[in-house]
Design a protein around this motif. Structure first.
Motif, short mmCIF file in Angstrom:
data_model
loop_
_atom_site.label_atom_id
_atom_site.label_comp_id
_atom_site.label_asym_id
_atom_site.label_seq_id
_atom_site.Cartn_x
_atom_site.Cartn_y
_atom_site.Cartn_z
N TYR A 173 2.33 13.37 -6.78
CA TYR A 173 1.64 12.72 -5.67
C TYR A 173 0.20 12.42 -6.08
N GLY A 174 -0.35 11.34 -5.54
CA GLY A 174 -1.79 11.12 -5.62
C GLY A 174 -2.43 12.09 -4.64
N VAL A 175 -3.44 12.82 -5.06
CA VAL A 175 -4.00 13.88 -4.24
C VAL A 175 -5.47 13.63 -3.95
N THR A 176 -5.81 13.69 -2.66
CA THR A 176 -7.19 13.65 -2.21
C THR A 176 -7.45 14.91 -1.41
N VAL A 177 -8.50 15.63 -1.75
CA VAL A 177 -8.93 16.79 -0.98
C VAL A 177 -10.24 16.41 -0.31
N GLU A 225 11.44 12.28 1.49
CA GLU A 225 12.30 11.56 2.44
C GLU A 225 11.53 10.46 3.16
N ALA A 226 10.23 10.66 3.35
CA ALA A 226 9.39 9.67 4.02
C ALA A 226 8.73 8.70 3.03
N ASP A 227 9.12 8.79 1.75
CA ASP A 227 8.56 7.92 0.70
C ASP A 227 7.04 8.03 0.56
N VAL A 228 6.50 9.22 0.82
CA VAL A 228 5.07 9.46 0.67
C VAL A 228 4.73 9.51 -0.82
N GLU A 229 3.66 8.81 -1.18
CA GLU A 229 3.18 8.80 -2.56
C GLU A 229 1.84 9.49 -2.72
N ASN A 230 1.06 9.52 -1.64
CA ASN A 230 -0.28 10.11 -1.68
C ASN A 230 -0.45 11.11 -0.55
N ALA A 272 -3.97 25.88 -4.64
CA ALA A 272 -2.55 25.97 -5.02
C ALA A 272 -1.77 24.74 -4.55
N THR A 273 -2.05 24.29 -3.33
CA THR A 273 -1.33 23.15 -2.77
C THR A 273 -1.70 21.86 -3.48
N ALA A 274 -2.97 21.66 -3.76
CA ALA A 274 -3.41 20.44 -4.45
C ALA A 274 -2.83 20.37 -5.86
N ARG A 275 -2.84 21.48 -6.56
CA ARG A 275 -2.30 21.49 -7.93
C ARG A 275 -0.80 21.22 -7.92
N ALA A 276 -0.09 21.82 -6.98
CA ALA A 276 1.35 21.59 -6.89
C ALA A 276 1.64 20.13 -6.55
N ALA A 277 0.89 19.58 -5.61
CA ALA A 277 1.08 18.18 -5.23
C ALA A 277 0.90 17.27 -6.44
N CYS A 278 -0.12 17.51 -7.20
CA CYS A 278 -0.35 16.72 -8.41
C CYS A 278 0.79 16.90 -9.40
N ASP A 279 1.21 18.14 -9.60
CA ASP A 279 2.31 18.42 -10.53
C ASP A 279 3.60 17.73 -10.11
N MET A 285 0.84 -1.18 0.00
CA MET A 285 0.00 0.00 0.00
C MET A 285 0.89 1.25 0.00
N ALA A 286 0.54 2.23 -0.82
CA ALA A 286 1.32 3.47 -0.94
C ALA A 286 1.24 4.27 0.36
N LYS A 287 2.36 4.86 0.71
CA LYS A 287 2.43 5.65 1.93
C LYS A 287 1.72 6.99 1.73
#
Length: 182
Positions: A132-136, A103-108, A122-129, A1-3
């Motif tokens: 990262y898999g993004v859930t709001v 550093e923590a190997d976070v994927e989502n 702004a944060t969600a768009r940057a995370a996607c760019d 499972m992705a971190k």
């Protein structure tokens, strides 16, 4: 499972009713963010608190060292949780957030907070760019009414428009209950 990591964006006193930028339905968003935070803590997920500060005048919203910059008590960080300070809407800009997550190997990432139309967007768009898999968690975010060219846009419509735009290509938008039951 992705971190996965929880990013709590700008749930600060400045957005309370007595703050300089009061938001509509903030209490509801904070209550849901608290539920999401409790679940993240219980599962051992990384939790990152983002705090906005505005260098300069103490009269400005989020002025450094003022009550407005303090994180709302209901979602206040506990020992071991990271607090990053930002000066721009994007929580990744000049904060070290990306490096911390990598550093923590976070994927989502799961994002809650304020304001839907500004820092959440702004944060969600940057995370996607950044890949990262993004859930709001839509009902754990708050905003305010806006106007442009003489047109008043109620907060509920501002929020809905930005959640719909993020859902189009940048993030999965979910309700607190759906996130917690998944």
């Amino acid at each position: 499972m992705a971190k996965r990591a929880l990013i709590i964006v700008d749930l600060q006193n400045e957005y309370e009713a007595d703050g300089k930028l009061p938001l509509e339905n903030l209490d509801h968003a904070v209550a849901n963010a608290r539920r999401v935070l409790g679940a993240a803590r219980d599962s051992g997920e990384m939790v990152v608190h983002i705090k906005h500060e505005t260098p300069g005048s103490h009269e400005a919203p989020f002025a450094v060292g003022t009550h407005g910059t303090q994180i709302v008590e209901a979602v206040a960080p506990i020992e071991g949780e990271t607090v990053l300070t930002k000066h721009f809407p994007n929580s990744f800009r000049d904060t070290g957030l990306k490096e911390l997550l990598d550093e923590a190997d976070v994927e989502n990432v799961v994002i809650v907070g304020a304001m839907s139309h500004m820092c959440i967007d702004a944060t969600a768009r940057a995370a996607c760019d950044f890949g990262y898999g993004v859930t709001v968690v839509g009902d754990a975010c708050a905003t305010r009414a806006l106007s442009a060219d003489g047109v008043h846009v109620p907060a509920a419509q501002v929020h809905a428009a930005f959640m719909a735009a993020l859902a189009f290509a940048y993030a999965k938008i979910v309700a607190t209950s759906d996130l917690l039951s998944a």
